[in-house]
Design an enzyme around this catalytic site. Structure first.
Site, PDB file in Angstrom:
ATOM      1  N   GLU A  50       9.339   0.614  -7.123  1.00  0.00           N
ATOM      2  CA  GLU A  50       7.985   0.428  -6.601  1.00  0.00           C
ATOM      3  C   GLU A  50       8.070  -0.732  -5.616  1.00  0.00           C
ATOM      4  O   GLU A  50       8.348  -1.865  -6.001  1.00  0.00           O
ATOM      5  CB  GLU A  50       6.963   0.116  -7.697  1.00  0.00           C
ATOM      6  CG  GLU A  50       5.553  -0.005  -7.113  1.00  0.00           C
ATOM      7  CD  GLU A  50       4.513  -0.569  -8.066  1.00  0.00           C
ATOM      8  OE1 GLU A  50       3.340  -0.625  -7.656  1.00  0.00           O
ATOM      9  OE2 GLU A  50       4.861  -0.960  -9.195  1.00  0.00           O
ATOM     10  N   ASP A  75       8.787  -7.242  -5.140  1.00  0.00           N
ATOM     11  CA  ASP A  75       7.752  -7.975  -4.417  1.00  0.00           C
ATOM     12  C   ASP A  75       8.255  -9.391  -4.207  1.00  0.00           C
ATOM     13  O   ASP A  75       9.046  -9.900  -5.011  1.00  0.00           O
ATOM     14  CB  ASP A  75       6.432  -7.987  -5.203  1.00  0.00           C
ATOM     15  CG  ASP A  75       5.215  -8.099  -4.295  1.00  0.00           C
ATOM     16  OD1 ASP A  75       5.155  -9.070  -3.509  1.00  0.00           O
ATOM     17  OD2 ASP A  75       4.332  -7.235  -4.365  1.00  0.00           O
ATOM     18  N   ASP A 124       0.076  -3.227   2.816  1.00  0.00           N
ATOM     19  CA  ASP A 124      -0.714  -3.700   3.953  1.00  0.00           C
ATOM     20  C   ASP A 124      -0.489  -2.721   5.105  1.00  0.00           C
ATOM     21  O   ASP A 124       0.653  -2.509   5.521  1.00  0.00           O
ATOM     22  CB  ASP A 124      -0.245  -5.103   4.351  1.00  0.00           C
ATOM     23  CG  ASP A 124      -1.129  -5.739   5.422  1.00  0.00           C
ATOM     24  OD1 ASP A 124      -1.724  -4.994   6.228  1.00  0.00           O
ATOM     25  OD2 ASP A 124      -1.202  -6.973   5.464  1.00  0.00           O
ATOM     26  N   LYS A 128      -2.663  -3.660  13.497  1.00  0.00           N
ATOM     27  CA  LYS A 128      -2.429  -4.092  14.881  1.00  0.00           C
ATOM     28  C   LYS A 128      -1.081  -3.586  15.382  1.00  0.00           C
ATOM     29  O   LYS A 128      -0.088  -3.611  14.658  1.00  0.00           O
ATOM     30  CB  LYS A 128      -2.496  -5.612  14.985  1.00  0.00           C
ATOM     31  CG  LYS A 128      -3.894  -6.179  14.743  1.00  0.00           C
ATOM     32  CD  LYS A 128      -3.914  -7.679  14.924  1.00  0.00           C
ATOM     33  CE  LYS A 128      -5.320  -8.222  14.713  1.00  0.00           C
ATOM     34  NZ  LYS A 128      -5.368  -9.709  14.869  1.00  0.00           N
ATOM     35  N   ASP A 160      -5.277   3.179   0.177  1.00  0.00           N
ATOM     36  CA  ASP A 160      -6.702   3.322   0.489  1.00  0.00           C
ATOM     37  C   ASP A 160      -6.919   3.362   2.001  1.00  0.00           C
ATOM     38  O   ASP A 160      -8.040   3.555   2.462  1.00  0.00           O
ATOM     39  CB  ASP A 160      -7.475   2.133  -0.077  1.00  0.00           C
ATOM     40  CG  ASP A 160      -7.084   0.838   0.621  1.00  0.00           C
ATOM     41  OD1 ASP A 160      -5.872   0.493   0.591  1.00  0.00           O
ATOM     42  OD2 ASP A 160      -7.943   0.179   1.219  1.00  0.00           O
TER      43      ASP A 160
END
Length: 222
Positions: A50, A75, A124, A128, A160
């Site tokens: 993950e 992470d 994320d 941009k 999302d």
């Protein structure tokens, strides 16, 4: 989260035998478990990653559902995955590990064909244009994943972000990769795998409270 809380979690992570925290130099010089993660888990079960695991909800949730596989949450924010690591220890989940490092180093952390599946959960979207290089499904990242995945290895993107969903679908189509399943609203449209519906992250619950649709893509890199 207060700085004292973070420091406490960092210290506690150092005592957890399911948390691995290599330095960037250690990774660059030859990471000890690259190509031999079976030594950490003491078995040869398939490995599932993950990426950007946050609190580790998917790492832990999938591990509970699939005791025949090993799961590694990756992470750079150790204070976040502290919760997942602690839960795994409390529940005696021996098929769970957490790796504190930068995701762009993933091809230096795992050997060729060492990974069976990759989950990318709520990354994320880096909307941009100048941030394109940081999108976790851009071509550079896909090439890294391809190096470490077994033939026919599966990737999952749950997000999302309609932008991230559309960007990834377009890129996969353009590069000729195999899209196994795509859904732009998993809780309204039927057909999503049960693990997509049954496991929810902390941030996902927040998005659902705001009425945001959750999207999902399952694909393979050709």
């Amino acid at each position: 989260m207060g700085s004292k809380n973070k420091l406490k979690r960092f210290k506690e992570n150092e005592t957890f035998d399911n948390v691995i925290q290599p330095t960037r130099q250690e990774v660059a010089e030859g990471f000890t478990f690259k190509g031999s993660w079976h030594r950490h888990f003491k078995n040869i079960k398939p490995i599932v990653l993950e990426l950007g695991c946050g609190k580790g909800e998917y790492t832990v949730g999938l591990a509970k559902q699939n005791p025949d596989k090993n799961f590694i949450g990756i992470d750079i924010k150790g204070a976040r995955f502290w919760r997942g690591a602690k839960t795994a220890l409390e529940e005696d989940l021996e098929n769970v590990a957490f790796l504190r490092t930068q995701i762009e180093l993933v091809d230096l952390l795992f050997g060729e064909n060492e990974v069976s599946e990759i989950w990318i959960t709520f990354p994320d979207p880096q909307i941009k244009y100048k941030r394109t290089k940081h999108r976790m499904t851009n071509k550079v990242f896909l090439d890294k994943y391809h190096k470490i995945l077994k033939p026919k290895g599966t990737l999952h993107l749950k997000t999302d972000s309609e932008f991230m969903h559309g960007y990834t679908l377009g890129l996969l189509h353009g590069l000729g990769h195999e899209i196994l399943y795509a859904n732009h609203d998993v809780y309204k449209n039927e057909g999503s795998p049960k693990e997509v519906l049954e496991i929810q992250t902390f941030y996902e619950n927040q998005y659902l409270e705001k009425g945001k649709p959750i999207t999902y893509i399952q694909f393979r890199i050709n």
